[in-house]
Write an enzyme that holds these catalytic residues in place. Structure first.
Site: not given
Ligand code: CTP
Length: 431
Positions: A224-227, A294
């Site tokens: 995942g990512n930090r958006s 993102a």
């Protein structure tokens, strides 16, 4: 912004309905407080329907939330239209015998009173003195218009036209707010938008993607990512406030999606492939596509149906990745080849910079590579942008749209201010 619209008992109360509509169309939240007697002219149902907010006239409703104090405290501006001779007298005396006068007494917000009454009443010594005292205290009392009154008589005392009142309201709000920044694409500078302008996206359909995607590895793990999704939500809200019908395609976010908000529909997705399908369904019909999501560039090549376990031999699992589709580039490409698709496409770039190039150079290259019309650059780092409420953005315009080559405009502010700037930049290119 938040406005309290007070209505006192004059025949001109019907004109305040149009004033309320103008305020709502400009995206303001309006709480209407009619005096009890004014309900003989316009009923509560009308105010509730047009403001979309509950309406009460009495200090004794909503006592638990101390409504008479709260409305005045939360308002950016209080407008009373029409303000009758009786209302002016009560305001001058500091009376608090209904919800409207109580709110006037309890507020620190600027107050605009718009009188409407017979010429004789307006010219009377009592009213003149009340107006003088009120003005002396800093309350703004508009001059009534001159013209035909309720009966056959004419003279000063008419309620000014709703458009004229709204113009003054917009000026006052602009003074209170200070300049909000919109984007002048040709000049490449920010300017305070014309409050009289039509909502920029009235009747337009806008698709916004927001949040991060999640690529599953096994039933319990993912990449995942930090958006946080905040910028995408701010964009969806700003587009709706500018009059658009918005479809928000929401990935994984730290914050609540604006479910049940007028003019915004929400569709949830998790993976890049699901996002690709959702954009593919929605984008061809849209006037404007804003790709704030993102998107994970890579996904695990295979998905393990069972949880990946530690093994006895101490071998570490190797995860191989494959490319996800580039949804933004694909949509622009499709528009070029098929001639259908969003009128304007806005991409985002989150850049940290590299040894060879600074973030702006990377963004300029990305704008050309992706082929979108506008590209919004966020500089990211450990503490920058992700999840923060304040942001700094650069808006880059495609050289095919701009007169000069890829002009850049920079804005530092809240994510909502950034969203407003992006929306007005994009709206300027809609045909
Ligand atoms: N984007 C997309 N599909 C992807 C990746 C990104 O549509 N698979 C969109 C994003 O929504 C954003 C823009 O492309 O609007 C740029 O995203 P970014 O991740 O910064 O760009 P990348 O293409 O991943 O470029 P780089 O690898 O150079 O960071």
């Amino acid at each position: 912004m938040r406005i309290v619209l007070g209505v006192s008992a004059g025949i001109a109360a019907y004109k305040a309905v149009h004033l309320l509509r103008l305020m709502r169309e400009a995206g303001h939240q309006v709480d209407v407080i009619p005096t009890p007697a004014s309900e003989k002219f316009v009923g509560r149902a009308t105010w509730e329907a047009i403001s979309g907010r509950p309406v009460t006239t009495s200090v004794f409703s909503g006592v638990d939330e101390v409504r008479h104090v709260r409305l005045g405290q939360e308002a950016d501006l209080i407008v009373v239209a029409p303000a009758t001779a009786d209302l002016l007298a009560r305001a001058r005396a500091g009376m608090a015998d209904d919800l409207l006068t109580t709110t006037l007494l309890a507020t620190e917000a600027p107050v605009l009173l718009v009188p409407a009454m017979h010429t004789e009443m307006w010219n009377s010594a009592a009213t003149a003195e009340n107006v003088e005292v009120l003005r002396g205290r800093g309350t703004e009392v508009m001059e009534p218009a001159t013209g035909r009154l309720t009966g056959k008589d004419t003279g000063p005392g008419r309620l000014p036209e709703p458009e004229q009142i709204f113009e003054r309201v917009s000026e006052l709000l602009a003074e209170i707010q200070g300049p909000t920044y919109a984007y002048a694409p040709r000049a490449g500078t920010f300017y305070a938008p014309d409050p009289q302008a039509q909502p920029a996206l009235l009747g337009r359909s806008v698709v916004v993607t927001a949040g991060g995607t999640r690529e599953p590895l096994d039933p319990v793990r993912y990449l995942g990512n930090r958006s946080s999704g905040k910028q995408g939500i701010a964009l969806a809200e700003s587009a709706a406030a500018a009059g658009a019908q918005v479809h928000l395609i929401a990935g994984i976010m730290d914050v609540e999606a604006p479910e049940n908000v007028a003019n915004i529909t929400v569709e949830r997705i998790e993976t890049a492939e699901q996002l690709q399908a959702a954009v593919g369904r929605r984008a061809p019909e849209a006037d404007l596509l804003i790709m704030a999501a993102a998107v994970a560039d890579f996904r695990p090549t295979s998905y393990a149906a069972q949880k990946i376990k530690k093994t006895e031999d101490g071998e570490n699992p190797v995860i191989t990745l494959e490319r996800n589709p580039d949804i933004l580039a694909e949509t622009v490409q499709h528009r070029r080849t098929e001639g259908t698709g969003p009128g304007v496409v806005v991409g985002f770039a989150a850049e940290t910079g590299s040894a060879e190039a600074d973030p702006l150079q990377l963004a300029q290259a990305k704008l050309l590579r992706k082929g979108c019309d506008l590209l919004v650059l966020n500089q990211v780092g450990e503490t920058l942008v992700f999840g923060q409420d304040e942001t700094e953005i650069h808006i880059l315009t495609s050289p095919t749209l701009a007169e000069s080559s890829a002009p850049v405009t920079t804005l530092r502010g809240t994510k909502h201010q950034a969203a407003e700037a992006i929306i007005s930049a994009a709206a300027a290119y809609l045909v």
